[in-house]
Motif scaffolding. Structure first.
Motif, mmCIF file in Angstrom:
data_model
loop_
_atom_site.group_PDB
_atom_site.id
_atom_site.type_symbol
_atom_site.label_atom_id
_atom_site.label_comp_id
_atom_site.label_asym_id
_atom_site.label_seq_id
_atom_site.Cartn_x
_atom_site.Cartn_y
_atom_site.Cartn_z
ATOM 1 N N ALA A 193 6.330 13.468 -8.780
ATOM 2 C CA ALA A 193 6.001 14.887 -8.378
ATOM 3 C C ALA A 193 5.560 15.099 -7.028
ATOM 4 C CB ALA A 193 5.263 15.521 -9.427
ATOM 5 N N ILE A 194 5.790 13.804 -6.018
ATOM 6 C CA ILE A 194 5.475 13.872 -4.848
ATOM 7 C C ILE A 194 6.546 13.613 -3.782
ATOM 8 C CG2 ILE A 194 3.008 13.201 -5.505
ATOM 9 C CD1 ILE A 194 3.848 10.226 -4.675
ATOM 10 N N THR A 195 6.373 13.874 -2.580
ATOM 11 C CA THR A 195 7.500 13.586 -1.634
ATOM 12 C C THR A 195 6.812 13.180 -0.254
ATOM 13 O OG1 THR A 195 7.243 15.826 -0.458
ATOM 14 C CG2 THR A 195 8.335 15.750 -2.473
ATOM 15 N N ALA A 196 7.621 13.129 0.500
ATOM 16 C CA ALA A 196 7.244 12.329 1.806
ATOM 17 C C ALA A 196 6.146 13.346 2.637
ATOM 18 C CB ALA A 196 8.342 12.126 2.825
ATOM 19 N N ASP A 197 6.055 14.516 2.410
ATOM 20 C CA ASP A 197 5.372 15.483 2.850
ATOM 21 C C ASP A 197 4.070 15.705 1.918
ATOM 22 O OD1 ASP A 197 6.861 16.383 4.912
ATOM 23 O OD2 ASP A 197 8.153 17.569 3.385
ATOM 24 N N THR A 198 3.770 15.063 0.669
ATOM 25 C CA THR A 198 2.602 15.024 -0.004
ATOM 26 C C THR A 198 1.581 14.282 0.673
ATOM 27 O OG1 THR A 198 4.098 15.405 -1.897
ATOM 28 C CG2 THR A 198 1.601 14.585 -2.280
ATOM 29 N N VAL A 199 0.392 14.887 0.558
ATOM 30 C CA VAL A 199 -0.822 13.991 1.141
ATOM 31 C C VAL A 199 -1.365 13.476 -0.163
ATOM 32 C CG1 VAL A 199 -3.264 14.229 2.169
ATOM 33 C CG2 VAL A 199 -1.472 15.663 2.807
ATOM 34 N N LEU A 200 -1.417 11.882 0.022
ATOM 35 C CA LEU A 200 -1.730 11.100 -1.327
ATOM 36 C C LEU A 200 -3.146 10.915 -1.314
ATOM 37 C CD1 LEU A 200 1.084 8.298 -1.166
ATOM 38 C CD2 LEU A 200 1.012 10.576 -2.534
ATOM 39 N N ALA A 201 -3.806 10.839 0.049
ATOM 40 C CA ALA A 201 -5.349 10.621 -0.100
ATOM 41 C C ALA A 201 -5.808 10.886 1.407
ATOM 42 C CB ALA A 201 -5.453 9.020 -0.189
ATOM 43 N N HIS A 202 -7.110 11.032 1.445
ATOM 44 C CA HIS A 202 -7.675 10.933 2.891
ATOM 45 C C HIS A 202 -8.651 9.668 3.115
ATOM 46 C CE1 HIS A 202 -6.887 15.520 1.995
ATOM 47 N NE2 HIS A 202 -6.481 15.184 3.295
ATOM 48 N N VAL A 203 -8.681 9.096 4.210
ATOM 49 C CA VAL A 203 -9.280 8.009 4.532
ATOM 50 C C VAL A 203 -10.374 8.185 5.456
ATOM 51 C CG1 VAL A 203 -9.006 5.729 5.286
ATOM 52 C CG2 VAL A 203 -7.288 6.500 4.022
ATOM 53 N N THR A 204 -11.734 7.621 5.162
ATOM 54 C CA THR A 204 -12.730 7.810 6.282
ATOM 55 C C THR A 204 -13.073 6.112 6.699
ATOM 56 O OG1 THR A 204 -13.383 9.840 5.707
ATOM 57 C CG2 THR A 204 -15.120 8.339 6.492
ATOM 58 N N ALA A 205 -13.232 5.996 7.557
ATOM 59 C CA ALA A 205 -13.689 4.545 7.949
ATOM 60 C C ALA A 205 -14.653 4.428 9.121
ATOM 61 C CB ALA A 205 -12.302 3.701 8.559
ATOM 62 N N GLU A 206 -15.624 3.732 8.765
ATOM 63 C CA GLU A 206 -16.640 3.550 9.666
ATOM 64 C C GLU A 206 -17.072 2.178 10.181
ATOM 65 O OE1 GLU A 206 -20.549 6.080 9.421
ATOM 66 O OE2 GLU A 206 -21.521 4.165 9.276
ATOM 67 N N GLY A 207 -17.604 1.637 11.398
ATOM 68 C CA GLY A 207 -17.899 0.490 11.942
ATOM 69 C C GLY A 207 -18.484 0.443 13.164
ATOM 70 N N VAL A 208 -18.862 -0.814 13.435
ATOM 71 C CA VAL A 208 -19.401 -1.172 14.675
ATOM 72 C C VAL A 208 -18.152 -1.943 15.735
ATOM 73 C CG1 VAL A 208 -21.144 -2.209 16.283
ATOM 74 C CG2 VAL A 208 -21.805 -1.196 14.311
ATOM 75 N N TYR A 209 -17.807 -0.960 16.704
ATOM 76 C CA TYR A 209 -16.700 -1.546 17.394
ATOM 77 C C TYR A 209 -17.291 -2.266 18.953
ATOM 78 C CZ TYR A 209 -12.852 -1.301 21.055
ATOM 79 O OH TYR A 209 -12.060 -1.588 21.936
ATOM 80 N N THR A 210 -17.060 -3.456 19.074
ATOM 81 C CA THR A 210 -17.376 -4.064 20.139
ATOM 82 C C THR A 210 -16.213 -4.274 21.040
ATOM 83 O OG1 THR A 210 -19.010 -5.419 18.848
ATOM 84 C CG2 THR A 210 -18.485 -6.109 21.063
ATOM 85 N N PRO A 211 -16.268 -3.840 22.238
ATOM 86 C CA PRO A 211 -15.187 -3.755 23.114
ATOM 87 C C PRO A 211 -14.720 -5.421 23.408
ATOM 88 C CG PRO A 211 -16.532 -2.177 23.983
ATOM 89 C CD PRO A 211 -17.120 -2.933 22.727
ATOM 90 N N PRO A 212 -13.563 -5.506 23.836
ATOM 91 C CA PRO A 212 -13.129 -6.765 24.518
ATOM 92 C C PRO A 212 -13.951 -7.138 25.950
ATOM 93 C CG PRO A 212 -11.239 -5.342 24.606
ATOM 94 C CD PRO A 212 -12.201 -4.511 23.850
ATOM 95 N N LYS A 213 -14.329 -8.389 26.072
ATOM 96 C CA LYS A 213 -14.469 -8.655 27.339
ATOM 97 C C LYS A 213 -13.787 -8.750 28.558
ATOM 98 C CE LYS A 213 -18.259 -11.452 25.296
ATOM 99 N NZ LYS A 213 -19.030 -12.826 25.210
#
Length: 213
Positions: A193-213
């Motif tokens: 009962a789902i299609t390509a337009d269905t939202v399956l989930a919501h994702v939240t992500a967090e972290g410390v990003y260290t830029p490349p040198k």
């Protein structure tokens, strides 16, 4: 239930929970990507997915150190990020990309079988999440498993000097199934009962990003 069928079952049910950082190990990280540390990924599935789990009599459990999340925001799982690289694309979130390895996993129990999903690895590029994990001891890969609507997520960052480690959080990115995932699911369980337009989930992500040198 055969091992192959349990494998497909586990992958089909687990995919909405793991999509954001699932990927193929053959995809090489961009040399311009920075590193991600002290991170976690939280996936909260929608009422439509919960209804499908209920229809199948499926119960989702966390494999430590991942943890189940049950509060007013809906059911979900939070996974620690063991390692990761990427580009949060602070100026244009839809262009964000990255790969990573999650700690822990999930177990999906149904009346006809149990699937444990661990060793999750992944890559996100061009708004598509693909994946590799181990289901009941069997390697399972999905290419272009989910479409991540990054433009609908909310990006927040800390306040640090340019070039220094920066805390980054991406909130509530919607996930939609690709035709490939729907084909596998339909072959296993019948037309969902789902299609390509269905939202399956919501994702939240967090972290410390260290830029490349």
């Amino acid at each position: 239930m055969s091992t192959n069928r349990r494998t497909v079952l586990g992958a089909a049910l687990a995919a909405p929970l793991l999509a954001q950082f699932m990927g193929t190990t053959s995809a090489a990280a961009d040399e311009k990507w920075g590193t991600i540390s002290e991170g976690w990924v939280e996936v909260r599935w929608t009422e439509q997915v919960q209804a499908e789990l209920n229809r199948l009599g499926a119960v989702v459990e966390a494999v430590a150190p991942a943890e189940l999340v049950k509060d007013g925001g809906g059911p979900g799982v939070r996974f620690p990020v063991r390692s990761g690289t990427g580009d949060p694309s602070l100026k244009s979130l839809p262009e964000a990309a990255g790969d990573g390895v999650l700690d822990g996993g999930i177990t999906v129990r149904t009346p006809t079988g149990t699937a444990q999903v661990v060793h999750v690895q992944g890559i996100l590029k061009d708004g598509l999440a693909s994946g590799k994990c181990v289901v009941n001891g069997v390697d399972v890969s999905h290419r272009s498993a989910f479409r991540c609507v990054l433009s609908e997520g909310l990006l927040t960052t800390g306040n640090t000097p340019v070039g220094q480690p920066l805390k980054v959080r991406i909130n509530k990115v919607p996930l939609h199934p690709t035709p490939e995932v729907l084909e596998v699911y339909t072959a296993t369980f019948g037309t969902p009962a789902i299609t390509a337009d269905t939202v399956l989930a919501h994702v939240t992500a967090e972290g410390v990003y260290t830029p490349p040198k």
